[in-house]
Write a protein that holds these residues in place. Structure first.
Motif, mmCIF file in Angstrom:
data_model
loop_
_atom_site.group_PDB
_atom_site.id
_atom_site.type_symbol
_atom_site.label_atom_id
_atom_site.label_comp_id
_atom_site.label_asym_id
_atom_site.label_seq_id
_atom_site.Cartn_x
_atom_site.Cartn_y
_atom_site.Cartn_z
ATOM 1 N N GLU A 3 0.805 -1.218 0.000
ATOM 2 C CA GLU A 3 0.000 0.000 0.000
ATOM 3 C C GLU A 3 0.844 1.277 0.000
ATOM 4 O OE1 GLU A 3 -3.135 1.527 -0.388
ATOM 5 O OE2 GLU A 3 -3.053 -0.579 -0.952
ATOM 6 N N PRO A 4 0.806 2.067 -1.031
ATOM 7 C CA PRO A 4 1.505 3.354 -0.981
ATOM 8 C C PRO A 4 0.779 4.328 -0.042
ATOM 9 C CG PRO A 4 1.068 2.664 -3.244
ATOM 10 C CD PRO A 4 0.238 1.796 -2.344
ATOM 11 N N ILE A 5 1.554 5.231 0.535
ATOM 12 C CA ILE A 5 1.025 6.227 1.472
ATOM 13 C C ILE A 5 1.059 7.590 0.791
ATOM 14 C CG2 ILE A 5 1.244 7.255 3.765
ATOM 15 C CD1 ILE A 5 0.792 4.161 3.674
ATOM 16 N N GLY A 171 7.907 9.662 8.442
ATOM 17 C CA GLY A 171 8.346 8.293 8.156
ATOM 18 C C GLY A 171 7.631 7.279 9.028
ATOM 19 N N GLN A 172 7.538 7.571 10.316
ATOM 20 C CA GLN A 172 6.906 6.601 11.217
ATOM 21 C C GLN A 172 5.399 6.520 10.970
ATOM 22 O OE1 GLN A 172 8.311 4.372 12.817
ATOM 23 N NE2 GLN A 172 6.633 3.521 14.018
ATOM 24 N N CYS A 174 4.048 6.697 8.143
ATOM 25 C CA CYS A 174 3.928 5.796 6.986
ATOM 26 C C CYS A 174 4.007 4.340 7.435
ATOM 27 C CB CYS A 174 5.019 6.099 5.970
ATOM 28 S SG CYS A 174 4.803 7.664 5.111
ATOM 29 N N GLU A 175 4.884 4.039 8.404
ATOM 30 C CA GLU A 175 4.990 2.660 8.896
ATOM 31 C C GLU A 175 3.670 2.230 9.547
ATOM 32 O OE1 GLU A 175 7.589 0.801 8.304
ATOM 33 O OE2 GLU A 175 9.005 2.354 7.675
ATOM 34 N N SER A 179 1.325 -0.686 7.739
ATOM 35 C CA SER A 179 1.107 -1.971 8.389
ATOM 36 C C SER A 179 -0.355 -2.130 8.802
ATOM 37 C CB SER A 179 2.020 -2.103 9.602
ATOM 38 O OG SER A 179 1.813 -1.031 10.492
ATOM 39 N N VAL A 250 4.347 9.469 -0.531
ATOM 40 C CA VAL A 250 5.628 9.332 0.170
ATOM 41 C C VAL A 250 6.294 8.077 -0.386
ATOM 42 C CG1 VAL A 250 6.806 9.136 2.383
ATOM 43 C CG2 VAL A 250 4.633 10.373 2.242
ATOM 44 N N ALA A 251 7.344 8.273 -1.166
ATOM 45 C CA ALA A 251 7.962 7.132 -1.849
ATOM 46 C C ALA A 251 8.874 6.351 -0.911
ATOM 47 C CB ALA A 251 8.751 7.629 -3.058
ATOM 48 N N TYR A 253 12.017 6.800 2.654
ATOM 49 C CA TYR A 253 12.835 7.687 3.481
ATOM 50 C C TYR A 253 14.068 6.959 3.974
ATOM 51 C CZ TYR A 253 10.753 5.227 7.451
ATOM 52 O OH TYR A 253 10.358 4.262 8.338
ATOM 53 N N MET B 1 4.401 4.307 -0.460
ATOM 54 C CA MET B 1 5.597 3.687 0.089
ATOM 55 C C MET B 1 5.294 2.260 0.474
ATOM 56 S SD MET B 1 7.779 4.940 3.302
ATOM 57 C CE MET B 1 6.851 3.936 4.409
ATOM 58 N N SER B 2 6.198 1.404 0.154
ATOM 59 C CA SER B 2 6.001 0.008 0.502
ATOM 60 C C SER B 2 6.405 -0.214 1.944
ATOM 61 C CB SER B 2 6.831 -0.858 -0.438
ATOM 62 O OG SER B 2 7.614 -1.748 0.280
ATOM 63 N N TYR B 3 5.567 -0.890 2.678
ATOM 64 C CA TYR B 3 5.864 -1.083 4.095
ATOM 65 C C TYR B 3 7.014 -2.053 4.291
ATOM 66 C CZ TYR B 3 5.381 -2.781 8.842
ATOM 67 O OH TYR B 3 5.632 -3.163 10.118
ATOM 68 N N ARG B 4 6.923 -3.203 3.650
ATOM 69 C CA ARG B 4 8.028 -4.163 3.788
ATOM 70 C C ARG B 4 9.102 -3.769 2.793
ATOM 71 N NH1 ARG B 4 3.334 -8.008 3.801
ATOM 72 N NH2 ARG B 4 2.882 -8.140 6.005
ATOM 73 N N ASP B 25 6.589 -10.493 7.399
ATOM 74 C CA ASP B 25 7.381 -9.651 8.281
ATOM 75 C C ASP B 25 8.433 -10.484 8.988
ATOM 76 O OD1 ASP B 25 5.841 -7.543 7.588
ATOM 77 O OD2 ASP B 25 4.690 -7.479 9.452
ATOM 78 N N TYR B 195 8.566 0.681 18.700
ATOM 79 C CA TYR B 195 9.035 1.427 17.518
ATOM 80 C C TYR B 195 10.218 0.698 16.886
ATOM 81 C CZ TYR B 195 11.194 5.569 15.157
ATOM 82 O OH TYR B 195 11.765 6.453 14.279
ATOM 83 N N ASP B 198 9.058 -2.330 15.095
ATOM 84 C CA ASP B 198 8.457 -1.963 13.802
ATOM 85 C C ASP B 198 9.533 -1.795 12.731
ATOM 86 O OD1 ASP B 198 5.928 -1.898 14.815
ATOM 87 O OD2 ASP B 198 5.746 0.296 14.845
ATOM 88 N N LEU B 199 10.602 -1.087 13.093
ATOM 89 C CA LEU B 199 11.651 -0.814 12.105
ATOM 90 C C LEU B 199 12.302 -2.109 11.644
ATOM 91 C CD1 LEU B 199 13.427 2.337 13.628
ATOM 92 C CD2 LEU B 199 11.819 2.265 11.729
ATOM 93 N N ARG B 204 13.663 -1.954 8.018
ATOM 94 C CA ARG B 204 14.403 -0.683 8.079
ATOM 95 C C ARG B 204 15.693 -0.800 8.862
ATOM 96 N NH1 ARG B 204 12.677 3.103 4.679
ATOM 97 N NH2 ARG B 204 14.270 4.234 5.798
#
Lengths: 406, 438
Positions: A3-5, A171-172, A174-175, A179, A250-251, A253, B1-4, B25, B195, B198-199, B204
């Motif tokens: 999913e893009p944001i 950035g966060q 977007c996470e 998710s 947001v592509a 970071y 933005m791709s999450y994974r 994940d 946090y 998550d990263l 990340r």
């Protein structure tokens, strides 16, 4: 791709005015938001200019909480949040309240609250310190006040990554969205004008006497400021479903740490270059595709030289000839709000096809050999924009935005 | 933005490129612990002293408490960063940074991360805190007020940013990866772990030192007394900071630093280090009423716990122990008990629950990370400390196992919860059975 944001709302409280439209028009006009400091007496200082937000009245913006019970950064953040939400068309009433949250960034949080405490301490009047000190000062109360004002029960966090904090927050957010843990996130940054910040930069000799001149050979320093910016972020799918206007996607970071010095950047721009490379990798975007770079561009001799070095490491000589401007020439350095405001600017550059200038540019510096979009805004289509921010503690952030897929 | 996200920056760990949405994940494991607390500087010592009912609360000696009504706090007696950090210029580090750097040293050593590893594997740092150091910030400003702005101290200015301790710790130990400071009130320490997880899950980062640090200083000591939240700060009542205690009237402040080394499972396996536990699930939320509406506060924590259990793939009946944030606050402890009870269902009557802030003090940003370390050491040793203090629990609380003395832990899944008075909540589920070495 998962999913893009996307960014669907922008709210701004800045030294160039409140509100996206006024801010953007003044930014493109090359106006300056710098003026003599009014929030405290600077007569004992050798510098006197600041980027203060003028004519901000909390009562016009804070509706549910008691405006006077909040610190100034919280007040500005709430004003920016309302504007961003209205701009996005998001109806919070349609979203389960635990599915919307806030992540903010800051440098000093609510410094005016600890300064008030210090005044009393020095005056021998600690008896008059009441509960408001701890109710207003700790920086986590900024997103807490926003969520209490707006009734948001989801993720709530302050990331005080100093002058790069807004990018960490985006950035966060977007996470969290990516998710699937929220439907809508507010993300941004806020800081109020601070005697502490002003004194510190003045002591370091980092504040310019007359004007902020990023990338100019004669640049003499930064000018501290204040402000708030809030973005509404959501998944592209959700934005499409509700037919929302999308500024940018947001592509990706990159976040790195110099691990070198608290206040000085790495001498080869190492952490900054790694952040840009990481952001490009994460975005799956080639360096050549970047059409605009929003510089950290504080106007200090060292920052601008090392930032140039880092940009050239990543993009080649003259940073690949890319336009790279610093709006801090007009706003001053709004500290924790800066990279959030600059993220909004990158989104507007993509949307509007106009690039804001670096004003006060007079004399090129061979050590800052860049196209800094001197003095005049430029009409130019930009599909990919990068926002760079560097902070005390060696905290670096690069954020990449791109034109939303149609 | 791709999450994974793809993770091309760290080929050293041999991670697969995780750009495909088909790849699940990554699992987040715990490979090291570091703690500096008023009751010891190793998980073993801290756990042992808590089980013995040791209490760190004593009259403050670190600073002049002036004429404040409450003088008790939990200091780290005789703390000297030199003992942990050896040679080197400690001057740039204030007390918060020294606590953080010292506990980080222990965590890095425990996880077997050499100086060379830290650079090669791009180790990062996530630090939860409430203030950084409001002592440093205020002293910097007061110097300017008293002597004039030209006489402020540049060294103090560098530490006047809230992310100073994270920056200083990264510089001291050479940690070039993500460096983030996390502020969500007294849930900051747990939130930093969530946090960080998550990263790592999202690709990340591979290895992060994550936890929290907070110092005791005059400014926050006075400030919180003026809120009336400190035990004994109202009505000249004697302080009673026993979590869930019948006569509790607030919390007492403490200090400390605690960090876990969080790592992608494949990174830990590649390095050949012991996996101590799995961080199996986490969730965060907020109570917009900020404690004014008890139902809203309890519901916020309940949601966090339920979501963390869901992410971990566990039922509440699988829990062997709970380490919660109750600190003696009359309403806060009640809402935490209610949120726990709502989330745990029948298990609320049977799972042993501990709360250590009656013995360790409320160490704000460090508190959640200390809770996590106490929980994991309890899972490892099969024994959960009691809730210290002579007070019996408030009658009618919906939790069955609030005993004052240590309990046996019979299942290796643990829950840490935090419910902060400014509205933030966080819950983390650890799975000790995922460990390989015990």
């Amino acid at each position: 791709m998962q999913e893009p944001i996307v960014i669907t709302g922008i709210g701004l409280v800045t030294p160039l005015g409140k509100g996206r439209e006024l801010f953007w028009s003044r930014l493109l006009a090359g106006d300056s938001g710098i003026s003599p400091v009014s929030s405290f007496d600077t007569s004992a200082y050798s510098v006197h200019l600041g980027g203060e937000v003028k004519d901000f009245r909390a009562r016009e913006h804070v509706k549910n909480l008691e405006p006077e019970s909040l610190g100034r950064a919280s007040q500005m953040a709430i004003a920016a949040a309302y504007e961003a939400l209205e701009d996005s068309g998001v109806d919070l009433g349609e979203i389960p309240r635990e599915r919307s949250g806030v992540i903010m960034g800051t440098t000093s949080g609510e410094p005016q609250e600890v300064e008030r405490f210090d005044d009393r301490y020095v005056a021998g009047d600690l008896r008059s310190v009441g509960r408001e000190f701890m109710d207003r000062y700790p920086c986590h109360v900024i997103p807490a006040h926003m969520a209490a004002e707006l009734g948001l029960a989801g993720f709530n966090l302050m990331i005080p990554a100093a002058c790069a904090a807004g990018s960490y927050a985006v950035g966060q957010a977007c996470e969290v969205l990516g998710s699937g843990r929220a439907d809508v996130m507010l993300a941004g940054g806020a800081d109020s004008f601070s005697r502490i910040t002003y004194s510190g930069f003045a002591r370091l000799g980092a504040i310019a006497q007359e004007k902020c001149q990023p990338f100019d050979r004669g640049r003499r320093g930064m000018i501290p400021g204040e402000g708030a910016a809030v973005l509404v972020l959501e998944t592209r799918r959700r934005a499409r479903q509700r037919g929302a206007h999308v500024y940018a996607e947001v592509a990706g970071y990159g976040l790195t740490c110099d691990a070198h010095h608290m206040t000085a950047a790495h001498p080869q721009g190492d952490g900054a270059a790694r952040a840009m490379e990481q952001a490009l990798d994460h975005s799956g975007i080639h360096a050549q595709e970047v059409g605009y770079i929003s510089a950290h561009g504080t106007g200090t001799p060292t920052n601008d030289r090392l930032e140039t070095l880092a940009a050239c490491r990543v993009f080649g000589a003259r940073a690949g000839g890319k336009p790279i401007s610093s709006i801090k020439s007009m706003l001053g350095h709004t500290m924790g709000a800066a990279s959030a405001i600059e993220t909004a600017v990158c989104a507007l550059v993509i949307e509007e096809g106009k690039i804001p200038p670096t004003i006060n540019f007079e004399d090129p510096d061979p050590e800052c050999d860049l196209d800094c979009v001197p003095n005049e805004a430029r009409d130019q289509r930009v599909d990919v924009a990068m926002n760079n921010a560097y902070a005390f503690g060696g905290n670096n952030a690069s954020l990449v935005l791109r034109r939303p897929a149609s | 933005m791709s999450y994974r996200a793809a993770q091309p920056e760290s080929p050293q760990t041999g991670n697969p490129q995780t750009g495909s949405s088909q790849i699940p994940d990554r699992r987040v494991v715990v490979t090291g612990f570091g703690v500096v607390s008023p009751l010891g500087d190793s998980p073993r010592e801290l756990h042992g002293r808590l089980c013995a009912g040791a209490c760190a609360l004593a009259p403050i000696e670190l600073f002049d408490v002036q004429d404040l009504p409450v003088t008790l706090g939990a200091e780290i007696p005789g703390f000297s960063a030199r003992d942990y950090l050896g040679e080197g210029n400690l001057r740039p580090l204030d007390r918060t940074a020294r606590l953080a750097a010292s506990a980080t040293e222990r965590a890095l050593a425990d996880a077997g991360l050499s100086t060379e590893d830290r650079h090669r594997l791009s180790v990062g740092l996530i630090l939860g805190t409430v203030f950084g150091s409001v002592g440093t910030i205020s002293a910097f400003d007061r110097r300017g007020l008293e002597a004039g702005p030209r006489y402020v101290k540049p060294l103090d200015f560098a530490n006047s940013v809230i992310n100073a301790a994270a920056g200083q710790t990264a510089i001291w130990h050479g940690l070039p990866g993500v460096n983030s400071t996390i502020c969500s009130g007294t849930s900051s320490g747990l939130q930093a772990l969530a946090y960080g997880a998550d990263l790592i899950r999202g690709g990340r980062a591979d290895i992060l030192v994550a936890g929290g640090a907070e110092e005791l200083c005059f400014e926050s000591f006075l400030g919180y007394q003026r809120t009336g939240r400190i035990a004994g700060s109202r009505n000249a009542a004697p302080p009673c900071a026993v979590p869930f205690g019948a006569g509790r009237n607030g919390f007492l402040l403490g200090e400390g630093a605690a960090f876990l080394v969080l790592e992608a499972e494949e990174s830990a396996r590649d390095r050949g280090v012991a996996i101590r536990a799995v961080l199996a699930g986490s969730s965060s939320g907020f109570d917009p009423s900020r404690g004014h509406d008890g139902d809203s506060a309890a519901a916020s924590l309940k949601r966090c716990i339920s979501m963390a259990l869901h992410q971990a793939g566990r039922e509440s009946s699988a829990l062997g122990a709970v380490s919660c944030s109750a600190n003696g606050s009359p309403t806060g402890d009640l809402y935490e008990a209610q949120g726990l009870a709502q989330a745990l269902g029948d298990a609320a009557g049977t799972v042993p629950i501990t709360a250590s802030k009656g013995l360790l003090g409320e160490s704000l940003g460090a508190g959640g990370a200390l809770q996590a370390i106490i929980l994991l050491e309890s899972l490892r040793r099969g024994q959960l400390p009691g809730i210290g203090g002579s007070e019996s629990p408030e009658a009618g609380l919906p939790l069955g196992r609030l005993e004052p003395t240590p309990r046996d832990v019979i299942a290796a899944v643990g829950l840490a919860t935090s419910s902060s008075f400014d509205g933030h909540s966080c819950a983390i589920v650890f799975d000790g059975e995922g460990g390989t070495n015990e």
